[in-house]
Motif scaffolding. Structure first.
Motif, PDB file in Angstrom:
ATOM      1  N   VAL A  30       0.856  -1.187   0.000  1.00  0.00           N
ATOM      2  CA  VAL A  30       0.000   0.000   0.000  1.00  0.00           C
ATOM      3  C   VAL A  30       0.891   1.237   0.000  1.00  0.00           C
ATOM      4  O   VAL A  30       1.747   1.397   0.875  1.00  0.00           O
ATOM      5  CB  VAL A  30      -0.961   0.022   1.206  1.00  0.00           C
ATOM      6  CG1 VAL A  30      -1.858   1.253   1.145  1.00  0.00           C
ATOM      7  CG2 VAL A  30      -1.818  -1.242   1.236  1.00  0.00           C
ATOM      8  N   SER A  31       0.677   2.098  -0.983  1.00  0.00           N
ATOM      9  CA  SER A  31       1.457   3.330  -1.102  1.00  0.00           C
ATOM     10  C   SER A  31       1.306   4.203   0.128  1.00  0.00           C
ATOM     11  O   SER A  31       0.345   4.071   0.889  1.00  0.00           O
ATOM     12  CB  SER A  31       0.980   4.134  -2.315  1.00  0.00           C
ATOM     13  OG  SER A  31       1.254   3.456  -3.502  1.00  0.00           O
ATOM     14  N   GLY A  32       2.236   5.131   0.281  1.00  0.00           N
ATOM     15  CA  GLY A  32       2.103   6.129   1.328  1.00  0.00           C
ATOM     16  C   GLY A  32       0.723   6.761   1.211  1.00  0.00           C
ATOM     17  O   GLY A  32       0.323   7.207   0.131  1.00  0.00           O
ATOM     18  N   THR A  33      -0.009   6.757   2.304  1.00  0.00           N
ATOM     19  CA  THR A  33      -1.406   7.182   2.317  1.00  0.00           C
ATOM     20  C   THR A  33      -1.579   8.312   3.312  1.00  0.00           C
ATOM     21  O   THR A  33      -1.162   8.197   4.462  1.00  0.00           O
ATOM     22  CB  THR A  33      -2.314   5.988   2.688  1.00  0.00           C
ATOM     23  OG1 THR A  33      -2.057   4.922   1.766  1.00  0.00           O
ATOM     24  CG2 THR A  33      -3.772   6.364   2.642  1.00  0.00           C
ATOM     25  N   THR A  34      -2.191   9.384   2.872  1.00  0.00           N
ATOM     26  CA  THR A  34      -2.378  10.542   3.739  1.00  0.00           C
ATOM     27  C   THR A  34      -3.799  10.579   4.286  1.00  0.00           C
ATOM     28  O   THR A  34      -4.609   9.722   3.984  1.00  0.00           O
ATOM     29  CB  THR A  34      -2.064  11.844   2.992  1.00  0.00           C
ATOM     30  OG1 THR A  34      -2.991  11.999   1.920  1.00  0.00           O
ATOM     31  CG2 THR A  34      -0.628  11.864   2.466  1.00  0.00           C
ATOM     32  N   GLY A  35      -4.068  11.603   5.066  1.00  0.00           N
ATOM     33  CA  GLY A  35      -5.354  11.730   5.730  1.00  0.00           C
ATOM     34  C   GLY A  35      -6.441  12.389   4.914  1.00  0.00           C
ATOM     35  O   GLY A  35      -7.431  12.864   5.476  1.00  0.00           O
ATOM     36  N   PHE A  36      -6.297  12.431   3.595  1.00  0.00           N
ATOM     37  CA  PHE A  36      -7.365  12.982   2.760  1.00  0.00           C
ATOM     38  C   PHE A  36      -8.567  12.057   2.780  1.00  0.00           C
ATOM     39  O   PHE A  36      -8.429  10.840   2.691  1.00  0.00           O
ATOM     40  CB  PHE A  36      -6.914  13.163   1.305  1.00  0.00           C
ATOM     41  CG  PHE A  36      -6.254  14.475   1.029  1.00  0.00           C
ATOM     42  CD1 PHE A  36      -7.015  15.597   0.727  1.00  0.00           C
ATOM     43  CD2 PHE A  36      -4.874  14.595   1.077  1.00  0.00           C
ATOM     44  CE1 PHE A  36      -6.409  16.811   0.469  1.00  0.00           C
ATOM     45  CE2 PHE A  36      -4.259  15.809   0.824  1.00  0.00           C
ATOM     46  CZ  PHE A  36      -5.025  16.919   0.524  1.00  0.00           C
ATOM     47  N   ASP A  37      -9.733  12.630   2.873  1.00  0.00           N
ATOM     48  CA  ASP A  37     -10.979  11.897   2.656  1.00  0.00           C
ATOM     49  C   ASP A  37     -11.190  11.981   1.151  1.00  0.00           C
ATOM     50  O   ASP A  37     -11.515  13.039   0.615  1.00  0.00           O
ATOM     51  CB  ASP A  37     -12.134  12.555   3.413  1.00  0.00           C
ATOM     52  CG  ASP A  37     -13.469  11.868   3.187  1.00  0.00           C
ATOM     53  OD1 ASP A  37     -13.626  11.195   2.141  1.00  0.00           O
ATOM     54  OD2 ASP A  37     -14.341  12.033   4.037  1.00  0.00           O
ATOM     55  N   TYR A  38     -10.980  10.869   0.453  1.00  0.00           N
ATOM     56  CA  TYR A  38     -10.982  10.890  -1.011  1.00  0.00           C
ATOM     57  C   TYR A  38     -12.366  11.105  -1.607  1.00  0.00           C
ATOM     58  O   TYR A  38     -12.474  11.448  -2.780  1.00  0.00           O
ATOM     59  CB  TYR A  38     -10.333   9.618  -1.564  1.00  0.00           C
ATOM     60  CG  TYR A  38      -8.868   9.514  -1.199  1.00  0.00           C
ATOM     61  CD1 TYR A  38      -7.978  10.527  -1.537  1.00  0.00           C
ATOM     62  CD2 TYR A  38      -8.377   8.426  -0.499  1.00  0.00           C
ATOM     63  CE1 TYR A  38      -6.644  10.457  -1.194  1.00  0.00           C
ATOM     64  CE2 TYR A  38      -7.041   8.345  -0.151  1.00  0.00           C
ATOM     65  CZ  TYR A  38      -6.184   9.362  -0.496  1.00  0.00           C
ATOM     66  OH  TYR A  38      -4.869   9.280  -0.151  1.00  0.00           O
ATOM     67  N   THR A  39     -13.415  10.926  -0.815  1.00  0.00           N
ATOM     68  CA  THR A  39     -14.751  11.184  -1.349  1.00  0.00           C
ATOM     69  C   THR A  39     -15.014  12.675  -1.472  1.00  0.00           C
ATOM     70  O   THR A  39     -15.747  13.113  -2.348  1.00  0.00           O
ATOM     71  CB  THR A  39     -15.842  10.531  -0.474  1.00  0.00           C
ATOM     72  OG1 THR A  39     -15.754  11.050   0.845  1.00  0.00           O
ATOM     73  CG2 THR A  39     -15.692   9.023  -0.461  1.00  0.00           C
ATOM     74  N   THR A  40     -14.399  13.466  -0.590  1.00  0.00           N
ATOM     75  CA  THR A  40     -14.602  14.918  -0.617  1.00  0.00           C
ATOM     76  C   THR A  40     -13.333  15.680  -0.977  1.00  0.00           C
ATOM     77  O   THR A  40     -13.381  16.891  -1.178  1.00  0.00           O
ATOM     78  CB  THR A  40     -15.080  15.414   0.764  1.00  0.00           C
ATOM     79  OG1 THR A  40     -14.072  15.115   1.732  1.00  0.00           O
ATOM     80  CG2 THR A  40     -16.390  14.769   1.156  1.00  0.00           C
ATOM     81  N   MET A  41     -12.210  14.960  -1.031  1.00  0.00           N
ATOM     82  CA  MET A  41     -10.879  15.565  -1.254  1.00  0.00           C
ATOM     83  C   MET A  41     -10.618  16.691  -0.246  1.00  0.00           C
ATOM     84  O   MET A  41     -10.069  17.741  -0.582  1.00  0.00           O
ATOM     85  CB  MET A  41     -10.704  16.045  -2.698  1.00  0.00           C
ATOM     86  CG  MET A  41     -10.471  14.887  -3.665  1.00  0.00           C
ATOM     87  SD  MET A  41      -9.143  13.736  -3.215  1.00  0.00           S
ATOM     88  CE  MET A  41      -7.689  14.737  -3.468  1.00  0.00           C
TER      89      MET A  41
END
Length: 126
Positions: A30-41
């Motif tokens: 799994v790539s480095g993953t940030t705290g963005f909520d990808y549904t709302t960006m």
């Protein structure tokens, strides 16, 4: 060995040219993953809330790969401000307290100044 690419739908994946996760045989990267909520960006200003969202994003990628957080064998945490790491420990313990993967924390700048933590994991599907 089969290879499967997994996308979260984040615009970053297309813009930069990477996958949220790659399944290679029984391994899931799994790539480095940030705290963005990808549904709302959107992204919270709070490092603890970002850590929680990171792990939700990672959990979704692992599920799509046929794995779970219980399969994580390695985790890397990256924070621009290493002093904020301890505040995240309760969230990390919530998700990994029983799993106890090998881990590393690095203090380094991230691509966007709003990002306060990025988490990368490797899992072995069982």
């Amino acid at each position: 060995m089969t290879r499967k690419l997994i996308s979260s739908g984040s615009t970053f994946e297309q813009q930069i040219g990477y996958s949220r996760a790659v399944v290679a045989g029984d391994w899931v990267f799994v790539s480095g993953t940030t705290g963005f909520d990808y549904t709302t960006m959107t992204i919270s200003d709070d490092v603890v809330e970002q850590a929680e969202q990171c792990l939700k994003n990672i959990e979704a990628a692992l599920q799509e790969a046929g794995a779970s957080l219980r399969d994580v064998v390695r985790v890397t945490y990256v924070l621009p401000d290493g002093a904020e790491f301890e505040a995240c420990w309760p969230v990390l313990r919530k998700y990994f307290g029983e799993v106890r993967p090998a881990a590393m924390m690095i203090s380094a700048g991230l691509a966007d100044p709003r990002m306060k933590i990025e988490i990368e994991v490797t899992a072995l599907r069982t």
